[in-house]
Design a protein around this motif. Structure first.
Motif: not given
Lengths: 528, 528
Positions: B11-14, B119-122, B469-480
């Protein structure tokens, strides 16, 4: 450095508990508990009184004993157990769409006000087949609680038992530090392990959060990354150190250490050029930060040709300013052999440089220390850092002995436990000095003979900690439970404490329970 | 019953994140990280740029591969990392009293705004020595972050790798259900295990909380305690069941099952009196609650003489009302032998009673299923419930290859990975179709020969997920991520996927990195 912290007491209802929210997740259970709950509810059995017991079928790690632990976490879970609307909504989304909506309404009102917990005190000796914890309450609820309570008791008791075994090997005087966080099963796995390693007999943990949240004494100094981050070509930063006494002028610790290095190498027949200047710079930097708590980690390069002379140079420089180094740590190689050699060098330097305390500074060792390694080390070393093994072992929730039970520990005149007696709760309690006929529990199911004995003293094992939704006996502090564990272990006969092939501790049934069990076995054999 | 849930996105910051508070405990680290921090600070090095890498020195479980996992948890930790006043107060209480107060002031301002994570992708394949995650930022902070990031990546990757191995054994079609919560290292250990078993290739988990918080599909039916809680002498409660079609009158399922029992026993040459009436009552109760999802747990009494005929009686009664049973589960004994016999009995009854679907209902097995047992089972069964092994294996944080690195996976024309290439970040990236000279990594330190190859295609392995300090690439969903894991494994050559004695996957260094390493080794051998 190490310092015991104030213990986190169980807080009264309503006060803020930093862990309550995380611990109070009511959906921490297996889905089959909820599908069974639907079926109990559908069968009109939701509120039927029920009980289940948690016990070890075999004590873990081949022990004759286990330590009971995790009760505090259970209390925290039960006190706040509630299915929130979001939880019920989630459950409705994963149960079949034709599940009766009234079931979910029933869940809304569910709390632990009908639940009672009897348990062995936190940190007490628990033997196979004697319940650590008995949960009674409405069938549907008790079924849902089975998984979280097992999860909370099982791992805590395993870790505490493992720590107790390592403490038995190390003896009462050696210092044991747990530092397994980085290899733990996630953050909370690490927190639990650190907490219950301490309960089981460790002195401290490297886990700062366990210190903050659970009051575990924390300890730690430096790692290889610190040592190797210095090249030695850096200009020493603010190297002046004032004498410990506060009297006299500050001296340049870096220069002082360099001059001591020459003397040390001469004394030990080493070449000063072979020592790593980065390692020495790291030791100087650490000593400047902690002049009263300097510890050298010796094996970043060569223990004997670099780590040890660098440590001695800095320790003797500190000594000149009136500070005492704490000691050294070894993290690789033949720990015992190196420790012997280092001790003899400490003696030599203590005498040669007239610094008597140097002879006895601590030699700590780490690196995959298991029971076998610790056995070899225990007699020789002052301080050991180990990682308690986290083997998960089978813990069975299946109830094999029928009925609600009471349990007593019977002692001989010297105060050593003879056996644990299981009986039905409604039977009168046995009495000290009174002859008693009991039936040793035969796990194989064969017939065994009764035993007559007269206990000099006895104590009931199961106490009511939670009754109808209320915590009714405070859980002692973690440190108090740790003391109880060591005290109880101290009374146990050496034959039961033996770590390999221990003599099994006897658990026996009362006449009445034995007769009841016999009847059940026969009726099962004859078929329904 | 099983249903995939909406995935929990970062979720986005906040915004409110139910796990943030628990995950964001900044003191989840080893005390030695803070003592070193004091010393770095004292030495004027707190803000010096630093980097550390997380990688497996050997892949766990004897694999040639591991799966990278835990990145989402790292992002959550870093985003909210902050030392609160209470944390700093606690630290001051455990560090020596003469620690410079300015150090604690420095801690107050500490956050991850200077930290970058590559990092290597999840869910991607990670090989030994290739970093899963690289952390760069100010030295003092990066040192403190080492323990929590190791803790979060290490266990997640171990569990995912273990699950991937079990999936390789089971093949793509078999259903694998994880149900290890009760034996996990505490609540969060269980949550993490359930999450990453799914990522690694399991189909579902029994852990409801993992479903709610992480979107893991959950599954489960009933346990022995449910079966044995019925004696059979109870008056069946509300036993009327309407036909599945909604057409026609409700029937008494209990009576119907009893009449089917006679026919089943006659067909199978069994005695109806030998079946347990409590077991049948339990099956009827469960079927009444879940007529469309009835599963029988067969081994509470005797599988062949009671569990199986009782299941068939209830399943055939349900069939008469138009419902299809899901299948059966075995939890003890010789699982394979029993499954064979049961399958042949299903065929016989399907034909005898003209209920064709009965022939193919699922036979699920459980009870300490490890790689060895699963190998034996895999070819014969439809569905397997296992508990992924939770062996903790050594994961080393020590940096052996110098410099900030880039990593590439090189593929052959068929899309199979040939090797992973490590090079310095500043070197130009290799190109598809271009000849390349590389140096296979020789862990033993001996000299090895260079290799010339032309990759048909390649991809960079490390991506920037968190920058200043910023998440700059979204982590794919667990299923992805789970899909990525299976896709990557699908491309890997069978010789590397072999679970015992796999052919090691090659990792190679660029010319420049190789030269740098060689120089370092020589200067170390020559001494400082």
């Amino acid at each position: 450095m190490e310092k015991a912290q104030a213990k986190l007491e169980l807080q009264p209802e309503g006060e803020q508990d930093p862990e309550a929210e995380a611990a109070a997740r009511a959906l921490l259970t297996d889905l089959y508990q909820f599908t069974m709950a639907v079926a109990y509810w559908r069968a009109g059995r939701a509120r039927e009184p029920a009980e289940f017991e948690l016990f070890f079928r075999r004590c873990p790690f081949g022990s004759s004993f286990a330590l009971a632990a995790g009760l505090r976490d259970c209390m925290r879970f039960l006190r706040t157990f509630r299915l929130r609307p979001a939880d019920i909504k989630y459950l409705a989304s994963v149960l079949p769409p034709d599940t009766d909506p009234e079931f979910f309404e029933y869940l809304q009102g569910l709390d632990c006000s009908g639940v009672t917990i009897r348990a062995q005190p936190e940190g007490s000796l628990a033997f196979a087949h004697v319940p650590l914890l008995c949960v009674s309450g409405p069938l549907l609820l008790v079924q849902i609680l089975e998984t979280p309570l097992l999860c909370l008791i099982n791992y805590a008791s395993l870790v505490a038992t493992n720590a107790a075994r390592l403490r038995l090997i190390a003896g009462p005087e050696k210092r044991l530090l747990e530092m397994g966080l980085r290899r733990a099963q996630g953050p909370d796995g690490g927190l639990t392990a650190s907490t219950y390693s301490y309960l089981g007999g460790f002195d401290s943990s490297s886990n700062v959060l366990a210190g903050q949240l659970r009051g575990v004494p924390v300890a730690g100094t430096l790692a290889h990354s610190f040592v190797t981050s210095f090249s030695g070509s850096e200009q020493p930063h603010a190297p002046m150190l004032a004498p410990a006494s506060g009297q006299g002028l500050p001296r340049d610790l870096s220069t002082l250490a360099k001059s001591w290095l020459g003397k040390v190498c001469e004394c030990l027949g080493l070449r000063a050029e072979e020592t790593h200047p980065g390692e020495r710079a790291a030791f100087v930097a650490y000593a400047l930060a902690f002049p009263k708590a300097f510890q050298g980690l010796l094996d970043s390069y060569s223990v004997m040709r670099s780590g040890l002379p660098n440590f001695l140079a800095v320790a003797l420089a500190l000594a000149e300013l009136g500070y005492r180094a704490v000691g050294v740590r070894l993290d690789s190689g033949d720990l015992l052999q190196q420790a012997w050699e280092i001790r003899s060098i400490f003696r030599k330097c203590a005498s040669r440089f007239q610094v008597p305390w140097l002879e006895a500074v601590s030699i700590a060792v780490s690196n995959n220390i298991d029971e076998k390694v610790l056995t070899r080390l225990a007699r020789k070393l002052v301080s050991v850092r180990g990682q308690p093994c986290r083997k998960l072992t089978e813990d069975s929730e299946k109830q094999t002995l029928p009925g609600t039970k009471a349990a007593f520990r019977l002692y001989d005149p010297e105060g050593a436990p003879i056996l644990d007696l299981l009986q039905l709760e409604e039977e009168p309690a046995p009495r000290a000095g009174q002859e008693l006929r009991v039936w040793p529990l035969d796990v194989s199911g064969g017939d065994c003979r009764s035993l007559t004995l007269t206990p000099a003293s006895l104590e009931p094992l199961l106490r009511v900690y939670f009754h109808l939704g209320q915590v009714c006996e405070p859980i002692p502090s973690l440190a108090e439970s740790r003391t109880l564990a060591q005290k109880s272990l101290g009374c146990l006969s050496p034959s039961h404490k033996r770590l390999e092939h221990p003599e099994p501790y006897q658990v026996a049934l009362s006449e009445k329970l034995h007769a009841l069990l016999k009847g059940l076995v026969q009726s099962n054999q004859e078929g329904p």
